[in-house]
Design a protein around this motif. Structure first.
Motif, mmCIF file in Angstrom:
data_model
loop_
_atom_site.group_PDB
_atom_site.id
_atom_site.type_symbol
_atom_site.label_atom_id
_atom_site.label_comp_id
_atom_site.label_asym_id
_atom_site.label_seq_id
_atom_site.Cartn_x
_atom_site.Cartn_y
_atom_site.Cartn_z
ATOM 1 N N MET A 1 0.840 -1.201 0.000
ATOM 2 C CA MET A 1 0.000 0.000 0.000
ATOM 3 C C MET A 1 0.875 1.251 0.000
ATOM 4 N N ILE A 2 0.365 2.323 -0.556
ATOM 5 C CA ILE A 2 1.075 3.598 -0.585
ATOM 6 C C ILE A 2 0.732 4.399 0.670
ATOM 7 N N GLY A 3 1.723 5.073 1.211
ATOM 8 C CA GLY A 3 1.500 5.872 2.402
ATOM 9 C C GLY A 3 1.014 7.271 2.078
ATOM 10 N N TYR A 4 0.471 7.918 3.077
ATOM 11 C CA TYR A 4 0.010 9.307 2.952
ATOM 12 C C TYR A 4 0.226 9.969 4.308
ATOM 13 N N LEU A 5 0.966 11.088 4.307
ATOM 14 C CA LEU A 5 1.236 11.801 5.544
ATOM 15 C C LEU A 5 0.415 13.084 5.584
ATOM 16 N N SER A 6 -0.380 13.234 6.617
ATOM 17 C CA SER A 6 -1.062 14.510 6.849
ATOM 18 C C SER A 6 -0.393 15.170 8.049
ATOM 19 N N GLY A 17 -3.969 5.012 10.000
ATOM 20 C CA GLY A 17 -5.216 4.382 9.583
ATOM 21 C C GLY A 17 -5.372 4.457 8.081
ATOM 22 N N VAL A 18 -6.319 3.737 7.532
ATOM 23 C CA VAL A 18 -6.565 3.717 6.093
ATOM 24 C C VAL A 18 -7.387 4.939 5.697
ATOM 25 N N ARG A 19 -7.005 5.554 4.605
ATOM 26 C CA ARG A 19 -7.726 6.699 4.043
ATOM 27 C C ARG A 19 -7.903 6.474 2.552
ATOM 28 N N LYS A 20 -9.081 6.801 2.030
ATOM 29 C CA LYS A 20 -9.330 6.670 0.602
ATOM 30 C C LYS A 20 -9.532 8.040 -0.022
ATOM 31 N N ILE A 21 -8.880 8.240 -1.173
ATOM 32 C CA ILE A 21 -9.037 9.465 -1.951
ATOM 33 C C ILE A 21 -9.437 9.058 -3.354
ATOM 34 N N PHE A 26 -4.952 4.617 0.861
ATOM 35 C CA PHE A 26 -3.631 4.975 1.381
ATOM 36 C C PHE A 26 -3.582 4.556 2.848
ATOM 37 N N LEU A 27 -2.396 4.227 3.316
ATOM 38 C CA LEU A 27 -2.189 4.048 4.749
ATOM 39 C C LEU A 27 -1.683 5.385 5.273
ATOM 40 N N GLU A 28 -2.544 6.083 5.977
ATOM 41 C CA GLU A 28 -2.258 7.455 6.383
ATOM 42 C C GLU A 28 -1.622 7.518 7.760
ATOM 43 N N ALA A 29 -0.591 8.346 7.870
ATOM 44 C CA ALA A 29 -0.004 8.696 9.160
ATOM 45 C C ALA A 29 -0.390 10.138 9.457
ATOM 46 N N ARG A 30 -1.151 10.331 10.511
ATOM 47 C CA ARG A 30 -1.600 11.667 10.884
ATOM 48 C C ARG A 30 -0.667 12.211 11.963
ATOM 49 N N LEU A 31 -0.006 13.301 11.642
ATOM 50 C CA LEU A 31 0.992 13.908 12.522
ATOM 51 C C LEU A 31 0.719 15.395 12.640
ATOM 52 N N GLY A 32 1.131 15.980 13.760
ATOM 53 C CA GLY A 32 0.928 17.404 13.966
ATOM 54 C C GLY A 32 2.180 18.097 14.459
ATOM 55 N N PRO A 33 2.271 19.401 14.262
ATOM 56 C CA PRO A 33 3.433 20.156 14.730
ATOM 57 C C PRO A 33 3.438 20.299 16.243
ATOM 58 N N GLY A 34 4.615 20.472 16.780
ATOM 59 C CA GLY A 34 4.764 20.627 18.229
ATOM 60 C C GLY A 34 6.225 20.841 18.558
ATOM 61 N N LYS A 35 6.619 20.453 19.753
ATOM 62 C CA LYS A 35 8.021 20.560 20.127
ATOM 63 C C LYS A 35 8.847 19.603 19.271
ATOM 64 N N ARG A 36 10.043 20.041 18.911
ATOM 65 C CA ARG A 36 10.842 19.296 17.933
ATOM 66 C C ARG A 36 11.100 17.852 18.348
ATOM 67 N N ARG A 45 7.682 6.757 15.311
ATOM 68 C CA ARG A 45 6.660 5.755 15.592
ATOM 69 C C ARG A 45 5.791 5.524 14.352
ATOM 70 N N ALA A 46 5.408 6.604 13.691
ATOM 71 C CA ALA A 46 4.568 6.487 12.503
ATOM 72 C C ALA A 46 5.322 5.815 11.365
ATOM 73 N N ALA A 47 6.586 6.193 11.171
ATOM 74 C CA ALA A 47 7.383 5.602 10.098
ATOM 75 C C ALA A 47 7.566 4.106 10.324
ATOM 76 N N ARG A 48 7.800 3.709 11.562
ATOM 77 C CA ARG A 48 7.962 2.293 11.883
ATOM 78 C C ARG A 48 6.668 1.519 11.584
ATOM 79 N N ALA A 49 5.533 2.126 11.932
ATOM 80 C CA ALA A 49 4.246 1.458 11.694
ATOM 81 C C ALA A 49 3.976 1.306 10.201
ATOM 82 N N LEU A 50 4.275 2.342 9.419
ATOM 83 C CA LEU A 50 4.055 2.263 7.974
ATOM 84 C C LEU A 50 4.988 1.247 7.344
#
Length: 260
Positions: A1-6, A17-21, A26-36, A45-50
């Protein structure tokens, strides 16, 4: 499967989780900004899971700061070069229009190291679009003969360098040499996916029906490369944009102007 990073303010921590467009999963990794340090921890963690799920390529956000972490897990950005090559005939048509070049008098030259099915399809579309086409590529004899038999179109094989330099439009599918490409009215560099946008000043936008379905910072070209490559979108459904590449941040959305 192809990954998708939001990567948006709305995302907290990390989640996969799985996301369809348009029906494409796509196997989506949902990430947010914060402390470096936290960002890097969640990215790992997300990269390892994908990676464990078999993902090897992914659609990344533009200017995502931790792309190298995913690369360490063998996850690379989707290659956009095939998209640019599939879209080349439409790009040529628009650039010819801007230059005032007529299909009945324009000469298009295609330069490649060797003949492939991908190049054959590209040259066929160009030969049906303009009157004069030149091709330099090893192993092209049989292709040119079949083009003549099937469509009645003649392609000049292995032109001299001076003939290539005089062509109105030049498509480079391998790195140029000997100053080739410096004198042509239109030159498309179609051999390096990492710099194809920067060299050509052409990007792609989402079809209107997709606007609002993905994040603003999504790399549209990578997403479209997946959807186009899998036949979900046809070439003429993808809007072509001209990009201001004079500044450092040449892919900033604010520098894009629709030329339709």
């Amino acid at each position: 499967m192809i990954g998708y990073l939001s990567y948006t303010e709305e995302n907290k921590g990390w989640e996969v989780g799985v996301r369809k467009i348009l029906g494409q999963p796509f196997l989506e990794a949902r990430l947010g900004p914060g402390k470096r340090l936290a960002e890097r921890f969640f990215a790992k963690r997300a990269a390892r899971a994908l990676a464990r799920a078999g993902v090897r390529t992914a659609v990344f956000p533009r200017d995502y700061p931790h792309q190298e972490i995913f690369a360490k897990y063998g996850i690379l950005p989707v290659d956009v070069l095939p998209l640019y090559r599939r879209m080349a005939p439409l790009i040529v048509r628009r650039k010819m229009s801007r230059q005032g070049l007529s299909p009945s008098t324009t000469t298009v030259a295609v330069a490649a190291e060797r003949m492939t099915a991908e190049i054959g399809k590209l040259v066929t579309e160009l030969a049906l679009q303009v009157r004069y086409v030149m091709l330099t590529a090893s192993g092209a004899e049989e292709f040119c003969q079949s083009l003549q038999r099937e469509y009645g179109v003649s392609v000049l094989q292995n032109p001299a360098p001076r003939q290539i330099q005089r062509a109105d439009v030049l498509l480079l599918l391998s790195p140029p040499s000997g100053g080739i490409g410096a004198e042509n009215a239109v030159t498309l560099h179609l051999y390096d996916g990492d710099c194809v946008l920067r060299r050509n000043g052409v990007a792609f936008s989402l079809p209107p029906r997709m606007m609002g379905e993905v994040e603003e910072n999504c790399n549209f070209s990578q997403l479209l490369a997946v959807l186009s490559g899998n036949g979900i979108l046809q070439n003429d459904q993808i809007p072509i944009m001209e990009v201001d590449i004079t500044g450092k941040n040449y892919y900033n959305a604010n520098t894009v102007n629709n030329i339709e």
